[in-house]
Design a protein around this motif. Structure first.
Motif, PDB file in Angstrom:
ATOM      1  N   ALA A 186      -5.945  -4.353   7.210  1.00 55.03           N
ATOM      2  CA  ALA A 186      -6.814  -3.774   6.181  1.00 55.03           C
ATOM      3  C   ALA A 186      -6.292  -4.075   4.779  1.00 55.03           C
ATOM      4  O   ALA A 186      -7.077  -4.344   3.858  1.00 55.03           O
ATOM      5  CB  ALA A 186      -6.934  -2.266   6.386  1.00 55.03           C
ATOM      6  N   ARG A 187      -4.971  -4.065   4.582  1.00 59.75           N
ATOM      7  CA  ARG A 187      -4.407  -4.380   3.269  1.00 59.75           C
ATOM      8  C   ARG A 187      -4.728  -5.826   2.866  1.00 59.75           C
ATOM      9  O   ARG A 187      -5.047  -6.108   1.706  1.00 59.75           O
ATOM     10  CB  ARG A 187      -2.892  -4.157   3.279  1.00 59.75           C
ATOM     11  CG  ARG A 187      -2.476  -2.744   2.927  1.00 59.75           C
ATOM     12  CD  ARG A 187      -0.968  -2.617   2.853  1.00 59.75           C
ATOM     13  NE  ARG A 187      -0.395  -2.342   4.158  1.00 59.75           N
ATOM     14  CZ  ARG A 187      -0.317  -1.125   4.696  1.00 59.75           C
ATOM     15  NH1 ARG A 187      -0.799  -0.095   4.047  1.00 59.75           N
ATOM     16  NH2 ARG A 187       0.226  -0.937   5.876  1.00 59.75           N
ATOM     17  N   ARG A 190      -8.401  -5.936   1.844  1.00 62.26           N
ATOM     18  CA  ARG A 190      -8.618  -5.399   0.495  1.00 62.26           C
ATOM     19  C   ARG A 190      -8.161  -6.404  -0.562  1.00 62.26           C
ATOM     20  O   ARG A 190      -8.824  -6.596  -1.584  1.00 62.26           O
ATOM     21  CB  ARG A 190      -7.874  -4.078   0.313  1.00 62.26           C
ATOM     22  CG  ARG A 190      -8.424  -2.933   1.130  1.00 62.26           C
ATOM     23  CD  ARG A 190      -7.945  -1.585   0.602  1.00 62.26           C
ATOM     24  NE  ARG A 190      -6.495  -1.459   0.549  1.00 62.26           N
ATOM     25  CZ  ARG A 190      -5.732  -1.031   1.551  1.00 62.26           C
ATOM     26  NH1 ARG A 190      -6.301  -0.733   2.715  1.00 62.26           N
ATOM     27  NH2 ARG A 190      -4.432  -0.913   1.402  1.00 62.26           N
ATOM     28  N   ASN A 194     -10.349  -7.959  -3.651  1.00 58.62           N
ATOM     29  CA  ASN A 194      -9.956  -7.676  -5.029  1.00 58.62           C
ATOM     30  C   ASN A 194      -9.602  -8.943  -5.797  1.00 58.62           C
ATOM     31  O   ASN A 194      -9.922  -9.087  -6.973  1.00 58.62           O
ATOM     32  CB  ASN A 194      -8.760  -6.720  -5.052  1.00 58.62           C
ATOM     33  CG  ASN A 194      -9.131  -5.330  -4.567  1.00 58.62           C
ATOM     34  OD1 ASN A 194     -10.293  -4.948  -4.600  1.00 58.62           O
ATOM     35  ND2 ASN A 194      -8.146  -4.585  -4.096  1.00 58.62           N
ATOM     36  N   ASP A 411      -8.611   1.171   5.161  1.00 61.83           N
ATOM     37  CA  ASP A 411      -9.735   0.781   4.302  1.00 61.83           C
ATOM     38  C   ASP A 411      -9.746  -0.735   4.180  1.00 61.83           C
ATOM     39  O   ASP A 411      -8.823  -1.340   3.641  1.00 61.83           O
ATOM     40  CB  ASP A 411      -9.560   1.448   2.932  1.00 61.83           C
ATOM     41  CG  ASP A 411     -10.614   1.032   1.926  1.00 61.83           C
ATOM     42  OD1 ASP A 411     -11.518   0.250   2.281  1.00 61.83           O
ATOM     43  OD2 ASP A 411     -10.515   1.482   0.763  1.00 61.83           O
ATOM     44  N   PHE A 412     -10.799  -1.370   4.681  1.00 68.48           N
ATOM     45  CA  PHE A 412     -10.907  -2.824   4.655  1.00 68.48           C
ATOM     46  C   PHE A 412     -11.539  -3.349   3.373  1.00 68.48           C
ATOM     47  O   PHE A 412     -11.804  -4.542   3.254  1.00 68.48           O
ATOM     48  CB  PHE A 412     -11.710  -3.307   5.862  1.00 68.48           C
ATOM     49  CG  PHE A 412     -10.977  -3.155   7.170  1.00 68.48           C
ATOM     50  CD1 PHE A 412     -10.128  -4.151   7.618  1.00 68.48           C
ATOM     51  CD2 PHE A 412     -11.120  -2.013   7.937  1.00 68.48           C
ATOM     52  CE1 PHE A 412      -9.440  -4.018   8.811  1.00 68.48           C
ATOM     53  CE2 PHE A 412     -10.435  -1.851   9.138  1.00 68.48           C
ATOM     54  CZ  PHE A 412      -9.582  -2.863   9.570  1.00 68.48           C
ATOM     55  N   GLY A 413     -11.776  -2.466   2.428  1.00 68.64           N
ATOM     56  CA  GLY A 413     -12.299  -2.907   1.143  1.00 68.64           C
ATOM     57  C   GLY A 413     -13.619  -2.289   0.764  1.00 68.64           C
ATOM     58  O   GLY A 413     -14.150  -2.563  -0.318  1.00 68.64           O
ATOM     59  N   TRP A 414     -14.174  -1.438   1.643  1.00 68.26           N
ATOM     60  CA  TRP A 414     -15.452  -0.801   1.302  1.00 68.26           C
ATOM     61  C   TRP A 414     -15.393   0.720   1.486  1.00 68.26           C
ATOM     62  O   TRP A 414     -16.399   1.381   1.704  1.00 68.26           O
ATOM     63  CB  TRP A 414     -16.606  -1.391   2.115  1.00 68.26           C
ATOM     64  CG  TRP A 414     -16.346  -1.488   3.597  1.00 68.26           C
ATOM     65  CD1 TRP A 414     -16.474  -0.487   4.499  1.00 68.26           C
ATOM     66  CD2 TRP A 414     -15.927  -2.634   4.327  1.00 68.26           C
ATOM     67  NE1 TRP A 414     -16.152  -0.932   5.758  1.00 68.26           N
ATOM     68  CE2 TRP A 414     -15.822  -2.260   5.676  1.00 68.26           C
ATOM     69  CE3 TRP A 414     -15.639  -3.950   3.968  1.00 68.26           C
ATOM     70  CZ2 TRP A 414     -15.421  -3.154   6.678  1.00 68.26           C
ATOM     71  CZ3 TRP A 414     -15.246  -4.830   4.957  1.00 68.26           C
ATOM     72  CH2 TRP A 414     -15.151  -4.426   6.292  1.00 68.26           C
TER      73      TRP A 414
END
Length: 476
Positions: A186-187, A190, A194, A411-414
């Motif tokens: 997940a990091r 993200r 980003n 959190d995968f970015g959403w």
């Protein structure tokens, strides 16, 4: 409409790490014990990303997964069995390893037609059967990793959300290792969103951040390099059981920090009254909740008063070993501990026994020291056994998973997950999986699986439902 017919697969692809030298990882006793166990099935529910179409979500997850596999390359491997022979050429046993040859993991894209977030996490109701269809490899066991992927992810589109189901061969990893891997993945996801900077072909992927890289070398009791464990069988298939899945109802129940503290204080008061000051001083919220589910499930089963019952829990060995293993140890490092002696149902259910049961759980945990772990491994090496349904006492209560796993930080970015859920695999009557509470703090969620008859009885248990918190975010 059958729940399975509501979910249709749109596409499936294989994600592989960058090529690397072929490598084998021999399995430990903790790994091999899982060879007849179903795959771990855990999933996270998200709001539908407003900035990404569903097919871009799948592509985004797959790209980040490919980068994560460069460090976690055993996840993309397969199991392999070697036969061992004596000087006359007779087969005397076999050993199982992970062949890290980049065979790949599977990413599945699916649609759940007409299914919404509210359908997946209904208020004050059973976990819907459609959730089972969010997890592939439903009937696979660890041994099947010789042919099947060791890890599969299914991204299921809902009307207003996305459910990401993770399916991991239990021979590969335990829950601690799985959630460390998922959060590192997940990091990377993200970071990709980003930075929006593609990784040129031939260059290294984005780093896993400052977190330590996974420790892939397997633990050995003598502190040296782990060697293949030779099982006294010609083939590991001789250890495999494939029983039919029982008919169960599963509910996800929330216990707020305040409710858990009240349970703990009640147990402490009872122990002080009984003169057990040591047990009272050592009490934890885990013990208090374990006491509640053990006693109330025993009552729901309406056991004969003289029927013996025990409590059993999966326990992480990493910090208990000397020297300790780090959280980054990627493999299985768990045992099961049980209360020191069976007790009859009537004794367990007596008034004032909440504190006694909580202390009994605490003693079982405290006794699981480095010495006890090593003795258990030595005994296993003398007579290897694997976990099967026959290993489970139908009168016991079993607690697995952990509220310490960082599920809601994944959190995968959403955005933060709305809820965490499990699949059908491995569940039996009296099976309780603990999760962190969705509202954070010291709250916990418990995924309780019982036969329909026993669940109906539990739903009438006033002591149990007095502790269940109403209106929790994970249940709305």
């Amino acid at each position: 409409m059958e729940p399975s017919s509501m979910v249709r697969v749109v596409s499936s692809s294989t994600v592989k790490p960058r090529p690397r030298p072929r490598h084998r990882i021999p399995l430990t006793s903790w790994d091999i014990a899982m060879i007849s166990t179903g795959y771990i099935q855990r999933g996270l529910l998200f709001h539908k990303p407003s900035s990404l179409p569903a097919f871009h979500v799948v592509d985004h997850l797959a790209a980040a997964l490919g980068d994560a596999l460069c460090d976690y390359y055993p996840v993309a491997g397969r199991l392999v069995t070697d036969q061992h022979r004596d000087e006359l050429g007779n087969v005397v046993g076999c050993s199982v390893s992970i062949q890290c040859d980049g065979q790949g993991v599977e990413v599945v894209h699916a649609h759940a037609d007409g299914v919404s977030i509210a359908d997946v996490i209904p208020h004050d109701a059973d976990v819907p059967r459609v959730v089972q269809s969010f997890f592939p490899l439903d009937d696979a066991v660890g041994f099947d990793g010789h042919e099947l992927p060791l890890f599969v992810v299914q991204v299921t589109e809902l009307v207003d959300g996305v459910f990401v189901g993770f399916v991991c061969n239990h021979v590969l990893a335990d829950g601690t290792a799985l959630w460390v891997f998922l959060n590192d993945w997940a990091r990377i996801a993200r970071a990709k969103l980003n930075l929006a900077v593609p990784v040129p072909e031939g260059e290294s992927p984005l780093p896993l951040t400052s977190r330590q890289a996974p420790l892939l070398e397997r633990w050995s009791a003598d502190g040296g390099t782990a060697s293949p464990i030779v099982l006294p069988y010609a083939e590991p298939s001789e250890l495999i059981e494939r029983p039919e899945s029982p008919q169960l109802r599963t509910r996800m129940l929330h216990f707020s920090a305040e409710s858990l503290e009240l349970l703990k204080e009640l147990a402490r008061t009872e122990l002080h009254a009984a003169g057990d000051t040591e047990g009272a001083a050592a009490l934890t919220r885990f013990q208090a909740l374990s006491s509640l589910v053990w006693r109330c499930i025993t009552r729901a089963r309406r056991l004969d008063p003289e029927q013996e019952t025990t409590f059993r829990a999966a326990i992480n060995n990493r910090a208990r070993l000397r020297p300790a293993l780090p959280a980054e140890y990627f493999g299985n490092c768990i045992d099961a501990v049980s209360t020191e002696r069976p007790v009859c149902a009537s004794m367990l259910l007596e008034r004032g026994k909440h504190g006694w049961a909580a202390a009994a759980v605490g003693r079982a945990v405290a006794a699981h020291t480095d010495e006890a772990i090593r003795a258990h491994v030595a005994a296993w090496m003398t007579k290897p056994v694997v976990y099967t349904t026959g290993w489970h006492d139908p009168h016991e209560t079993m607690v697995v998973s952990s509220p310490r796993f960082d599920m809601y930080g994944c959190d995968f970015g959403w955005g933060r997950p709305l809820a965490a859920r499990g699949g059908r695999a491995n569940k039996i009557d009296g099976w309780v999986s603990l999760y962190p509470g969705q509202d954070g703090g010291d709250s916990m969620d418990a995924e309780v699986s019982l036969t329909p008859e026993h669940m109906a009885a539990l739903e009438q248990d006033e002591e149990f439902w007095a502790a269940v918190s109403k209106g929790a975010p994970a249940r709305t």
